[in-house]
Design a protein around this motif. Sequence first.
Motif, short mmCIF file in Angstrom:
data_model
loop_
_atom_site.label_atom_id
_atom_site.label_comp_id
_atom_site.label_asym_id
_atom_site.label_seq_id
_atom_site.Cartn_x
_atom_site.Cartn_y
_atom_site.Cartn_z
N VAL A 101 0.82 -1.21 0.00
CA VAL A 101 0.00 0.00 0.00
C VAL A 101 0.86 1.26 0.00
CG1 VAL A 101 -1.72 1.30 1.30
CG2 VAL A 101 -1.91 -1.19 1.14
N ALA A 102 1.98 1.22 0.71
CA ALA A 102 2.86 2.39 0.76
C ALA A 102 3.35 2.77 -0.63
CB ALA A 102 4.05 2.12 1.68
N GLU A 103 3.72 1.76 -1.42
CA GLU A 103 4.17 2.02 -2.79
C GLU A 103 3.04 2.61 -3.63
OE1 GLU A 103 7.48 -1.52 -3.38
OE2 GLU A 103 5.35 -1.98 -3.63
N LEU A 236 -0.71 4.14 6.17
CA LEU A 236 0.67 3.70 6.34
C LEU A 236 0.99 3.42 7.81
CD1 LEU A 236 2.43 6.21 3.91
CD2 LEU A 236 1.26 4.06 3.39
N ASP A 237 1.62 2.30 8.06
CA ASP A 237 1.98 1.91 9.42
C ASP A 237 3.43 2.22 9.77
OD1 ASP A 237 -0.58 0.82 9.85
OD2 ASP A 237 0.02 -1.07 8.89
N SER A 238 4.29 2.19 8.78
CA SER A 238 5.73 2.36 8.99
C SER A 238 6.13 3.83 9.03
CB SER A 238 6.50 1.63 7.90
OG SER A 238 7.84 2.03 7.87
N GLU A 239 6.98 4.18 9.96
CA GLU A 239 7.48 5.55 10.05
C GLU A 239 8.32 5.90 8.82
OE1 GLU A 239 8.11 9.34 11.22
OE2 GLU A 239 6.72 7.87 12.08
N SER A 240 9.09 4.94 8.34
CA SER A 240 9.91 5.19 7.15
C SER A 240 9.03 5.43 5.93
CB SER A 240 10.86 4.02 6.89
OG SER A 240 10.13 2.83 6.62
N ASP A 241 7.90 4.74 5.85
CA ASP A 241 6.97 4.96 4.74
C ASP A 241 6.35 6.34 4.82
OD1 ASP A 241 7.39 2.49 3.58
OD2 ASP A 241 5.72 1.52 4.62
N GLN A 243 7.73 8.96 6.21
CA GLN A 243 8.78 9.92 5.88
C GLN A 243 8.98 10.01 4.36
OE1 GLN A 243 12.19 8.53 8.07
NE2 GLN A 243 11.50 9.46 10.01
N ALA A 244 8.93 8.86 3.69
CA ALA A 244 9.06 8.84 2.23
C ALA A 244 7.91 9.59 1.58
CB ALA A 244 9.13 7.40 1.73
N LEU A 245 6.71 9.39 2.13
CA LEU A 245 5.54 10.07 1.59
C LEU A 245 5.66 11.58 1.76
CD1 LEU A 245 2.71 9.66 0.35
CD2 LEU A 245 1.80 9.58 2.68
N GLU A 246 6.16 12.00 2.90
CA GLU A 246 6.34 13.41 3.18
C GLU A 246 7.36 14.02 2.22
OE1 GLU A 246 5.70 17.05 4.99
OE2 GLU A 246 4.61 15.15 5.24
N LEU A 247 8.41 13.27 1.93
CA LEU A 247 9.44 13.75 0.99
C LEU A 247 8.84 13.95 -0.40
CD1 LEU A 247 12.42 14.34 0.36
CD2 LEU A 247 12.69 11.90 -0.10
N LEU A 248 8.04 12.98 -0.87
CA LEU A 248 7.44 13.07 -2.19
C LEU A 248 6.41 14.19 -2.28
CD1 LEU A 248 6.94 9.29 -3.02
CD2 LEU A 248 8.62 10.84 -4.00
N ALA A 249 5.80 14.53 -1.14
CA ALA A 249 4.74 15.54 -1.14
C ALA A 249 5.30 16.97 -1.17
CB ALA A 249 3.86 15.37 0.09
N GLU A 250 6.58 17.13 -0.98
CA GLU A 250 7.16 18.48 -0.94
C GLU A 250 7.10 19.14 -2.30
OE1 GLU A 250 11.09 18.06 0.57
OE2 GLU A 250 10.43 17.64 2.62
#
Length: 250
Positions: A101-103, A236-241, A243-250
């Motif tokens: 789902v994260a992907e 999303l359950d994972s903190e790393s996921d 963080q990745a989502l936040e990076l892509l949303a910038e």
Amino acid sequence: MAHNFEPAVPVHTYQRIVDQIEQAIVSGAIPVGSQLASERDLMVQFGVSRPTVREALRILQSMGLIESRPGTRGGPQVLAPTSKNLSRSIRAMVGTDALNVAELVQYRVVLEGSTCKLAALRHTPAQLERMRVAVERMSVAAAENAADFADADLEFHEAIWAASGNGILEMSGQAVSGVLRGLMQRDSEGSGLDNSVKLASAEIDRGLFDAIAARDAQLAGRIARRAVAERFAPLLDSESDRQALELLAE
């Protein structure tokens, strides 16, 4: 060093037929809109029985690659790819853990950002009017907490995907949106008597419409990415996921 291989699994004859016909369709050797050979001709070409041919055709039809039409001569007609077929494939990959789902959420962020940027640059007056009508419907439905809010929301985004001028992005948007809506197990109408979710979403999409209307591609992309990230972050359950989502949303 020895490797632990899994036992070899025999491939059914009908699957070999499916693979060959699918490859011919994908490569363009069999054009969309054309007809396959008749069952009898396919039996001769592949050297198999009628039940084997029929099983292969059944699978190809379930994949959305062909369609049998009564009264036509020859074999089934070859169909063009659709968002429904793509959505079915994505849903299957998520269900079998071939795609997480994260992907999928990350892809939706990138997809929406790109389509909105292109829509800001490429939209026609008619396409912009379609967006305006949809976003107005959203605002009214949000204020009244109406059940048709989700339909207006989808219409707004479909108008954006179409205005991008990229058929692959449009098809992908429809497919991914459908899968994520199902995973959420609710849409904006699921907020019950509390219409704060609808009101907030309508306000965001109003800002997105204004950016597209002003042909501000960068702003439209940022608004879209942020909106998708905030909406689907709860999946999303994972903190790393996250963080990745936040990076892509910038």
